[in-house]
Structure formats: structure tokens, C-alpha cells
Design an enzyme around this catalytic site. Structure first.
Site, mmCIF file in Angstrom:
data_model
loop_
_atom_site.group_PDB
_atom_site.id
_atom_site.type_symbol
_atom_site.label_atom_id
_atom_site.label_comp_id
_atom_site.label_asym_id
_atom_site.label_seq_id
_atom_site.Cartn_x
_atom_site.Cartn_y
_atom_site.Cartn_z
ATOM 1 N N ASP A 161 -3.780 6.726 6.128
ATOM 2 C CA ASP A 161 -4.880 6.422 7.039
ATOM 3 C C ASP A 161 -4.468 6.921 8.408
ATOM 4 O OD1 ASP A 161 -7.213 5.536 8.135
ATOM 5 O OD2 ASP A 161 -6.617 3.444 8.232
ATOM 6 N N GLY A 184 -6.673 -5.340 3.242
ATOM 7 C CA GLY A 184 -5.839 -6.121 4.143
ATOM 8 C C GLY A 184 -5.001 -5.198 5.006
ATOM 9 N N ILE A 243 -4.105 -2.337 0.537
ATOM 10 C CA ILE A 243 -3.407 -2.778 1.738
ATOM 11 C C ILE A 243 -3.009 -1.575 2.578
ATOM 12 C CG2 ILE A 243 -1.267 -3.854 2.591
ATOM 13 C CD1 ILE A 243 -1.452 -5.733 0.155
ATOM 14 N N LYS A 244 -3.218 -1.723 3.875
ATOM 15 C CA LYS A 244 -2.786 -0.714 4.838
ATOM 16 C C LYS A 244 -1.577 -1.259 5.584
ATOM 17 C CE LYS A 244 -4.367 1.525 9.129
ATOM 18 N NZ LYS A 244 -5.529 1.744 10.027
ATOM 19 N N THR A 245 -0.486 -0.508 5.560
ATOM 20 C CA THR A 245 0.725 -0.953 6.227
ATOM 21 C C THR A 245 1.487 0.261 6.738
ATOM 22 O OG1 THR A 245 2.658 -2.407 6.021
ATOM 23 C CG2 THR A 245 2.167 -0.987 4.133
#
Length: 293
Positions: free
Chosen positions: A253, A175, A205-207
Site C-alpha cells: 500500500d 485493520g 491487515i496493513k502493517t
């Protein structure tokens, strides 16, 4: 029921110094009860020795077209492979520009929307079906989500349908928390967004990094990977990476901060030192400086 007004802040305790209680024997947070196939793919993303990952995002072309630094994917990507763990890209880029024997994990971008020309990316659709994700041997499917934006309902529907398909075939869902130009970038927002995505079934999760990041990590029952975001000076990007890892992120990332660096290969190698070898930002920048002389 919603929290009572005026009491929400004082009642919350994130136990930031207490390890995740349901870790079990598997090295990926929140994944101990998943089946073998899911764990295998998550192990292709998160190094079993360190539990961390270096992702390289090069999916910008799906809404921006040709991006500075990514004009020639076929040249950029192979040069970076020794220093990254996971390639995050579109199916078109993977099939045309990534050697199939690269041996790297694949985070497949499966959502898509309008181009930047229309200045509205909040109404995305699921553009890649589960069968093509299987054909590409994806280790996870990446879905953009817009919490608090006009496209929230449809993007959460995209995420939920992707989670359903992924669970059926043993492919994790990543997500991706989107942050538009008019959306807040506070710990309150990221606590809300990451928790919603995890509760809907996202496996990672990428945030973005922000103040009180350790509380965001503690409240989220799956691993968080921090997005590099806009291009920063190299020293600042390494400080972002270091603070993210110290705050509990399980990886970075990086996109623009690698492919738009003056020395992309050396920058990727320096980020890897922080993620997998415990370098501080100052040590990593010194490594970068030494290798670019």
C-alpha cells in the site's frame, strides 16, 4: 494464561516454510470459509491470478489536510489508475475526485480522529457508518488501530464494531496497524498487533515491514499488506517492496513513495512489476529508470 517468563522465546515455532494449512480453494488467506459476497470483494482487492495487490493510499488529507503531491486529487488519481488495484481513500475524496467507472477496488477509510495540529491521533472514532460504505460499494472498510498506545481500547472497539457490521453485510474489514512516534517498530510488536487484529476479525491487515517479517506473516491467519511509510529514494522504496513480497506480504500500500516521487506514474508501474510480475528491486528500478529517460 500468559507465557511463562523466560520460556516464551524458545518455545515459539512459526513454521515459516509451511504453507497456510486452511487455504482451501480460495486464493485469499483465511477466507475460504467466508460467504460469496465477502469473497467477491476480497477478489476485487487481491488479484485472483497472483493473489497480490497494489494499493494506492491517498487518505492522508483526513488528518493532514493538503499534502505535498496530493494537492490535486482529481489530477493525480486518474493518471495512476492503470497501475494500481485498489484505491484507499476517504468517502469525500472518492465522491469528488475518483471516476466511478475506474473499475478499481475501494478500501474506504472509515475511522477518523484529531488533526495533526493536536499531535494525538490515537483517539479515533468510527466516522463512516455501514450504510454509507454500502452506498460507496466499498470492498473493505479501513480502521486505524493503536496497539500499546493510549487509545488502544477505543480503537479496538472501533475495529470490533466495524467487523460486526461488515460481517452482517458482506464487507471485509482492513485493520491498519498504527505506529506512533514513541511506539516500537520491532517484530515483537508487529507479531502482537497483527495477531490481535486478525483474532478480532479483521480480514486483511496493513502493517510495516521489519526484521523477521516472515515470522509475522506466518503467525497471522489473514493476508498482510505492507505500508510504504515515509518517502524513500525510489531505489530504497523498491527494495522495501521486494523484501516485503519475498517475506510473504500479499501486496503493497504505497502512498508517499508514489505520489511524492518525481515520476509517480512510472513509480507505480515499477511497484506493480514487483508485486504482480516477480521483478526484483534491481529489475524494477531499471524499469523505472528506462521509462523516465
Amino acid at each position: 494464561m500468559p507465557d511463562l517468563q523466560g520460556q516464551e522465546k524458545d518455545q515459539k515455532n512459526y513454521h515459516v516454510n509451511t504453507p497456510f494449512a486452511n487455504q482451501g480453494t480460495f486464493h485469499v488467506k483465511g477466507a475460504d470459509s467466508l460467504d460469496w459476497g465477502m469473497k467477491t470483494r476480497l477478489s476485487n482487492i487481491f488479484d485472483p491470478k497472483t493473489g497480490n495487490t497494489v494499493m494506492f493510499a491517498f487518505d492522508h488529507g483526513y488528518f493532514m489536510g493538503s499534502v505535498t503531491g496530493l494537492e490535486r486529487l482529481d489530477i493525480v488519481i486518474p493518471s495512476l489508475l492503470p497501475h494500481i488495484d485498489v484505491l484507499m481513500g476517504t468517502r469525500g475524496a472518492l465522491r469528488t475526485c475518483v471516476p466511478p467507472n475506474s473499475g478499481k477496488g475501494v478500501a474506504l477509510r472509515t475511522s477518523s480522529g484529531s488533526s495533526m495540529l493536536y499531535d494525538d491521533l490515537s483517539h479515533e472514532v468510527v466516522a463512516v457508518d455501514i450504510e454509507d460504505a454500502i452506498r460507496l460499494n466499498a470492498d473493505c472498510m479501513a480502521v486505524q488501530t493503536f496497539i500499546g498506545a493510549d487509545g488502544q481500547l477505543s480503537s479496538l472497539d472501533n475495529l470490533s464494531r466495524t467487523v460486526n457490521d461488515g460481517m452482517s453485510y458482506g464487507i471485509p474489514t482492513l485493520g491498519v496497524v498504527a505506529v506512533g512516534k514513541d511506539m516500537e517498530r520491532t517484530d515483537r510488536f508487529f507479531k502482537l498487533a497483527t495477531r490481535i487484529l486478525a483474532e478480532l476479525g479483521a480480514n486483511l491487515i496493513k502493517t510495516y515491514y521489519c526484521d523477521k517479517f516472515e515470522e509475522i506473516v506466518a503467525a497471522c491467519p489473514v493476508p498482510i499488506v505492507v505500508a510504504g511509510g515515509k518517502k524513500l529514494p525510489e531505489a530504497e522504496a523498491m527494495t522495501l517492496a521486494y523484501h516485503s513480497m519475498q517475506g510473504g506480504a500479499r501486496g503493497l500500500d504505497m502512498g508517499r513513495n508514489i505520489f511524492q516521487s518525481e515520476h509517480p506514474v512510472q513509480m507505480a508501474a515499477a511497484i506493480r512489476k514487483i508485486v504482480h510480475e516477480g521483478f526484483t528491486d534491481k529489475e524494477a528500478f531499471q524499469f523505472y529508470t528506462d521509462t523516465t529517460r
